[in-house]
Design an enzyme around this catalytic site. Structure first.
Site, PDB file in Angstrom:
ATOM      1  N   SER A  97      43.174  36.233  40.811  1.00  0.00           N
ATOM      2  CA  SER A  97      41.831  35.854  40.418  1.00  0.00           C
ATOM      3  C   SER A  97      41.508  36.349  39.003  1.00  0.00           C
ATOM      4  O   SER A  97      42.194  35.990  38.053  1.00  0.00           O
ATOM      5  CB  SER A  97      40.847  36.370  41.478  1.00  0.00           C
ATOM      6  OG  SER A  97      39.583  35.796  41.336  1.00  0.00           O
ATOM      7  N   HIS A 122      42.597  30.917  41.359  1.00  0.00           N
ATOM      8  CA  HIS A 122      41.772  30.084  42.232  1.00  0.00           C
ATOM      9  C   HIS A 122      40.378  29.986  41.627  1.00  0.00           C
ATOM     10  O   HIS A 122      40.078  30.653  40.642  1.00  0.00           O
ATOM     11  CB  HIS A 122      41.723  30.620  43.668  1.00  0.00           C
ATOM     12  CG  HIS A 122      41.139  31.986  43.802  1.00  0.00           C
ATOM     13  ND1 HIS A 122      41.113  32.663  44.992  1.00  0.00           N
ATOM     14  CD2 HIS A 122      40.537  32.825  42.915  1.00  0.00           C
ATOM     15  CE1 HIS A 122      40.541  33.844  44.830  1.00  0.00           C
ATOM     16  NE2 HIS A 122      40.176  33.956  43.578  1.00  0.00           N
TER      17      HIS A 122
END
Length: 194
Positions: A97, A122
């Site tokens: 992330s 993501h």
């Protein structure tokens, strides 16, 4: 959390450092936790200190993080781009992330992963919202804005088309070190410390 101490011999006797302070003497910053405001403030303070000490000496940022707060991560990102020293980034363990965004945003040619690293990108997560519908709408629009910013940063630093990044982050996109190199998140895989 137990922080190891390092004892060094000096001309005036012994000196004890916590391990992070000792690493800082070698221009090494270690990010080994989820990213929140407190962690970001510590990382930023270390970067600013190292820049003041020697603005020409590279800083090495070792990252083993599951990600975390986008705003805290963006504060680290902006500082990395703002300071004069190059910031080399090294993934050890995982960069997920926001951790992956920071990894990709290291100085060009100085972004690395160790061989068994795991890198995950993501879209931003949204959880625990409650309140009035208009407030939820405000927060939803903000999360979409942050998604757009992080997608643009990944596209820029990975030399990918924005459309490809947008498609790839729709679901968890997990890469090993070689795949991250092919994607443009890192420049090289390192097997031994030089």
């Amino acid at each position: 959390m137990l922080v190891p101490m390092v004892i060094e011999q000096t001309s005036r006797g012994e000196r004890a450092y916590d391990i992070y302070s000792r690493l800082l003497r070698d221009n090494i910053i270690f990010l080994g936790t989820p990213i929140d405001d407190n962690v970001a403030n510590l990382i930023i303070a270390q970067m600013l200190f190292l820049e003041a000490e020697d603005p020409e000496k590279d800083i090495s940022l070792y990252i083993n993080s599951p990600g975390g707060s986008i705003t805290a991560g963006m504060a680290i990102y902006d500082t990395m781009q703002f300071i004069r020293p190059d910031v080399a980034t090294i993934c050890i363990g995982q960069c997920a992330s926001m951790g992956a965004t920071l990894l990709a945003s290291g100085a060009p040619g100085k972004r690395y992963a160790l061989p068994t690293s795991r890198i995950l990108i993501h879209q931003p997560l949204m959880s625990g919202l409650s309140g009035q519908a208009t407030d939820i709408d405000i927060h939803a629009r903000e999360i979409l804005r942050m998604r757009e910013i992080t997608n643009q940063l990944l596209a820029k630093h990975c030399n990918q088309r924005l459309e490809k990044v947008e498609k790839d982050v729709e679901r968890d996109f997990i890469m090993n070190a070689q795949q991250a190199k092919e994607y443009g998140l890192v420049d090289d895989i390192i097997y031994k410390h030089k």
